[in-house]
Design a protein around this motif. Structure first.
Motif, PDB file in Angstrom:
ATOM      1  N   LEU A   1       9.837 -10.809   4.544  1.00 52.80           N
ATOM      2  CA  LEU A   1      10.574 -10.964   3.293  1.00 52.80           C
ATOM      3  C   LEU A   1      10.536  -9.644   2.543  1.00 52.80           C
ATOM      4  O   LEU A   1       9.456  -9.064   2.327  1.00 52.80           O
ATOM      5  CB  LEU A   1       9.939 -12.059   2.437  1.00 52.80           C
ATOM      6  CG  LEU A   1       9.823 -13.440   3.079  1.00 52.80           C
ATOM      7  CD1 LEU A   1       9.123 -14.403   2.128  1.00 52.80           C
ATOM      8  CD2 LEU A   1      11.185 -13.983   3.480  1.00 52.80           C
ATOM      9  N   GLY A   2      11.687  -9.161   2.124  1.00 48.53           N
ATOM     10  CA  GLY A   2      11.723  -7.875   1.429  1.00 48.53           C
ATOM     11  C   GLY A   2      11.209  -6.775   2.339  1.00 48.53           C
ATOM     12  O   GLY A   2      11.524  -6.732   3.529  1.00 48.53           O
ATOM     13  N   ASN A   3      10.375  -5.884   1.786  1.00 44.67           N
ATOM     14  CA  ASN A   3       9.842  -4.808   2.627  1.00 44.67           C
ATOM     15  C   ASN A   3       8.658  -5.245   3.473  1.00 44.67           C
ATOM     16  O   ASN A   3       8.199  -4.520   4.357  1.00 44.67           O
ATOM     17  CB  ASN A   3       9.476  -3.583   1.777  1.00 44.67           C
ATOM     18  CG  ASN A   3       8.347  -3.855   0.788  1.00 44.67           C
ATOM     19  OD1 ASN A   3       7.548  -4.763   0.959  1.00 44.67           O
ATOM     20  ND2 ASN A   3       8.285  -3.055  -0.274  1.00 44.67           N
ATOM     21  N   GLY A   4       8.128  -6.448   3.200  1.00 46.20           N
ATOM     22  CA  GLY A   4       7.044  -6.991   4.013  1.00 46.20           C
ATOM     23  C   GLY A   4       5.683  -6.404   3.737  1.00 46.20           C
ATOM     24  O   GLY A   4       4.687  -6.826   4.340  1.00 46.20           O
ATOM     25  N   LYS A   5       5.606  -5.438   2.831  1.00 46.50           N
ATOM     26  CA  LYS A   5       4.319  -4.786   2.554  1.00 46.50           C
ATOM     27  C   LYS A   5       3.466  -5.587   1.573  1.00 46.50           C
ATOM     28  O   LYS A   5       2.261  -5.360   1.471  1.00 46.50           O
ATOM     29  CB  LYS A   5       4.553  -3.387   1.979  1.00 46.50           C
ATOM     30  CG  LYS A   5       5.440  -2.482   2.840  1.00 46.50           C
ATOM     31  CD  LYS A   5       4.863  -2.271   4.219  1.00 46.50           C
ATOM     32  CE  LYS A   5       5.752  -1.330   5.036  1.00 46.50           C
ATOM     33  NZ  LYS A   5       5.283  -1.217   6.441  1.00 46.50           N
ATOM     34  N   GLN A   6       4.082  -6.513   0.832  1.00 49.33           N
ATOM     35  CA  GLN A   6       3.346  -7.311  -0.146  1.00 49.33           C
ATOM     36  C   GLN A   6       2.334  -8.214   0.563  1.00 49.33           C
ATOM     37  O   GLN A   6       2.599  -8.713   1.648  1.00 49.33           O
ATOM     38  CB  GLN A   6       4.309  -8.136  -1.003  1.00 49.33           C
ATOM     39  CG  GLN A   6       5.006  -9.280  -0.310  1.00 49.33           C
ATOM     40  CD  GLN A   6       6.261  -8.885   0.444  1.00 49.33           C
ATOM     41  OE1 GLN A   6       6.428  -7.743   0.851  1.00 49.33           O
ATOM     42  NE2 GLN A   6       7.174  -9.850   0.643  1.00 49.33           N
ATOM     43  N   TYR A   7       1.196  -8.416  -0.069  1.00 48.54           N
ATOM     44  CA  TYR A   7       0.146  -9.202   0.570  1.00 48.54           C
ATOM     45  C   TYR A   7       0.380 -10.700   0.432  1.00 48.54           C
ATOM     46  O   TYR A   7       0.910 -11.171  -0.582  1.00 48.54           O
ATOM     47  CB  TYR A   7      -1.226  -8.826   0.023  1.00 48.54           C
ATOM     48  CG  TYR A   7      -1.873  -7.724   0.844  1.00 48.54           C
ATOM     49  CD1 TYR A   7      -2.820  -8.028   1.816  1.00 48.54           C
ATOM     50  CD2 TYR A   7      -1.493  -6.406   0.677  1.00 48.54           C
ATOM     51  CE1 TYR A   7      -3.388  -7.037   2.597  1.00 48.54           C
ATOM     52  CE2 TYR A   7      -2.053  -5.403   1.453  1.00 48.54           C
ATOM     53  CZ  TYR A   7      -3.005  -5.723   2.414  1.00 48.54           C
ATOM     54  OH  TYR A   7      -3.562  -4.741   3.189  1.00 48.54           O
ATOM     55  N   PHE A   8      -0.041 -11.415   1.455  1.00 51.55           N
ATOM     56  CA  PHE A   8       0.098 -12.866   1.529  1.00 51.55           C
ATOM     57  C   PHE A   8      -1.313 -13.441   1.604  1.00 51.55           C
ATOM     58  O   PHE A   8      -2.041 -13.236   2.583  1.00 51.55           O
ATOM     59  CB  PHE A   8       0.901 -13.237   2.780  1.00 51.55           C
ATOM     60  CG  PHE A   8       1.291 -14.685   2.870  1.00 51.55           C
ATOM     61  CD1 PHE A   8       2.432 -15.147   2.238  1.00 51.55           C
ATOM     62  CD2 PHE A   8       0.523 -15.581   3.603  1.00 51.55           C
ATOM     63  CE1 PHE A   8       2.805 -16.484   2.332  1.00 51.55           C
ATOM     64  CE2 PHE A   8       0.887 -16.910   3.702  1.00 51.55           C
ATOM     65  CZ  PHE A   8       2.026 -17.369   3.061  1.00 51.55           C
ATOM     66  N   SER A   9      -1.720 -14.148   0.549  1.00 56.11           N
ATOM     67  CA  SER A   9      -3.066 -14.728   0.479  1.00 56.11           C
ATOM     68  C   SER A   9      -2.967 -16.225   0.714  1.00 56.11           C
ATOM     69  O   SER A   9      -2.324 -16.940  -0.046  1.00 56.11           O
ATOM     70  CB  SER A   9      -3.692 -14.430  -0.886  1.00 56.11           C
ATOM     71  OG  SER A   9      -3.900 -13.037  -1.036  1.00 56.11           O
ATOM     72  N   TRP A  10      -3.607 -16.693   1.742  1.00 59.67           N
ATOM     73  CA  TRP A  10      -3.425 -18.046   2.267  1.00 59.67           C
ATOM     74  C   TRP A  10      -4.773 -18.745   2.387  1.00 59.67           C
ATOM     75  O   TRP A  10      -5.832 -18.133   2.290  1.00 59.67           O
ATOM     76  CB  TRP A  10      -2.760 -17.967   3.644  1.00 59.67           C
ATOM     77  CG  TRP A  10      -3.587 -17.154   4.606  1.00 59.67           C
ATOM     78  CD1 TRP A  10      -3.574 -15.794   4.741  1.00 59.67           C
ATOM     79  CD2 TRP A  10      -4.599 -17.635   5.496  1.00 59.67           C
ATOM     80  NE1 TRP A  10      -4.508 -15.397   5.680  1.00 59.67           N
ATOM     81  CE2 TRP A  10      -5.154 -16.511   6.157  1.00 59.67           C
ATOM     82  CE3 TRP A  10      -5.080 -18.905   5.804  1.00 59.67           C
ATOM     83  CZ2 TRP A  10      -6.180 -16.623   7.099  1.00 59.67           C
ATOM     84  CZ3 TRP A  10      -6.108 -19.034   6.748  1.00 59.67           C
ATOM     85  CH2 TRP A  10      -6.633 -17.895   7.389  1.00 59.67           C
TER      86      TRP A  10
END
Length: 307
Positions: free
Chosen positions: A189-198
Motif C-alpha cells: 500500500l502506498g510506498n510500503g515503507k510504513q510500519y505494520f504493527s500486528w
C-alpha cells in the motif's frame, strides 16, 4: 470470581471469553442478550446495558472492549461522533461507577489502539513515548479514551491496552486484505515503507488474561507482537503464505480517494513494540508474522506456533 466484559461479542471478546469462561463467572453487555447467551452457552450471562448491572462491587474485574469498528465506515463527521461515543461513553460510565463503589473491582482493563501514536515514521514506539499529534483523529480518539479509563486509578488497578492490527482466521482485518492476493494482484500500500504493527488473536486474548491475573501490572501496555514489519514486507509474507504473486502496488492517491482521511492509518502506520509486556514476563505464542499468517490462513496444515 465474577468478571464484567463489555464488547464481549466482538472478535477479541469472543476469543477472550472462550479462554476465561472455565475460570470465571462472566457477565457481558450486548445489544442482543438472548443471542449472546445462545452463542456462548451456559455459564455466560448477558445484559443489555450497564444500567442493568446493580453493583460493580459484585465483580472481581471489569474488561472494557466496547467500541464501533474504526475502519467499518468512511470517517464522516457523524461517523467520527459514533466512534467517539461508542468508546468514551461506556468508559466514562464504568469509571464513575467504580469511583462510587464502596468496594470497587480489583482491576479494570480497558481497550485503546496504536492509533494513539499517530504518524511517527520508523521511530520505535514503546509505552513511555510521549506524542503530540493534535490534528490526528485516531490519536485524539484514543487519548481521551485512555484518559477516561485511567481516571479509575483513584479506585482500582487500571491497565490500558493499545491494540495493533489483530490477525485471525475469521472476522479480522486480514480477511479484508485478502481478495487482491487471491487474484494474484497483491502488493504494498502506498510506498510500503510504513510500519505494520500486528498481533495474533490468541496473543491479544492471552495478554489480557495475563494483565487480569498479574496484580503488579498497571498502566499502559502495547498489544502488539514484538516484530512489526514495513508494510511491503508484511504484504510479501501474505503472498508467500498463499503462494500468490506479489507485484501490484496500490498508489496512495487511490486509497485517499476511496477512504478519505481514514487512509492515513494505512499510509503512515506505526512501529510499535510491546516493551512493558515483555518486561512483565509475557511470552508471545506468535512473535513472527509468517507463523501468525500461516496459522490464520492455513490453519488445517499449520504446525508452526512461533518464530
Amino acid at each position: 470470581m465474577k468478571l464484567l466484559i463489555t464488547g464481549g461479542t466482538g472478535l477479541i471478546g469472543t476469543e477472550l471469553i472462550g479462554r476465561l469462561r472455565d475460570k470465571y463467572a462472566i457477565t457481558l453487555l450486548s445489544r442482543d442478550p438472548e443471542q449472546a447467551m445462545e452463542s456462548f452457552g451456559t455459564g455466560v450471562k448477558a445484559l443489555k446495558s450497564l444500567d442493568d448491572v446493580s453493583d460493580l462491587s459484585d465483580f472481581h474485574g471489569v474488561i472494557n472492549l466496547q467500541g464501533e469498528g474504526i475502519a467499518d465506515k468512511r470517517w464522516s463527521a457523524s461517523q467520527k461522533a459514533r466512534l467517539q461515543q461508542s468508546r468514551w461513553d461506556i468508559t466514562r460510565s464504568l469509571t464513575q461507577r467504580m469511583q462510587a463503589c464502596e468496594q470497587p473491582p480489583k482491576v479494570f482493563i480497558s481497550g485503546s489502539a496504536i492509533g494513539y501514536y499517530g504518524a511517527q515514521g520508523d521511530e520505535v514506539m514503546t509505552e513511555d513515548k510521549t506524542v503530540d499529534v493534535p490534528d490526528d483523529f485516531a490519536h485524539l480518539l484514543c487519548a481521551d479514551w485512555e484518559r477516561l479509563a485511567l481516571d479509575a486509578q483513584s479506585a482500582t488497578r487500571v491497565c490500558v491496552v493499545r491494540t495493533g492490527v489483530v490477525l485471525a482466521s475469521e472476522g479480522s482485518a486480514l480477511q479484508k486484505m485478502l481478495p487482491p492476493y487471491l487474484l494474484g494482484l497483491g502488493g504494498p500500500l502506498g510506498n510500503g515503507k510504513q510500519y505494520f504493527s500486528w498481533i495474533h488473536l490468541q496473543d491479544i486474548a492471552r495478554l489480557i488474561e495475563f494483565l487480569l491475573e498479574h496484580d503488579e501490572c498497571q498502566g499502559i501496555y502495547n498489544g502488539t507482537a514484538p516484530q512489526p514489519l514495513p508494510q511491503e514486507e508484511f504484504s510479501a509474507k501474505i503472498a508467500k503464505v498463499l503462494r500468490k504473486s506479489h507485484f501490484m502496488r496500490v498508489p496512495a492517491w487511490v486509497l485517499k480517494l476511496l477512504l478519505g482521511e481514514m487512509s492515513q492509518m494505512l499510509l503512515t502506520g506505526q512501529r510499535v513494540e510491546p516493551a512493558r509486556l515483555q518486561q512483565a514476563g509475557f511470552e508471545f505464542e506468535f512473535s513472527c508474522a509468517e507463523a501468525a499468517l500461516r496459522d490464520c490462513l492455513l490453519p488445517a496444515s499449520s504446525s508452526e506456533q512461533n518464530g
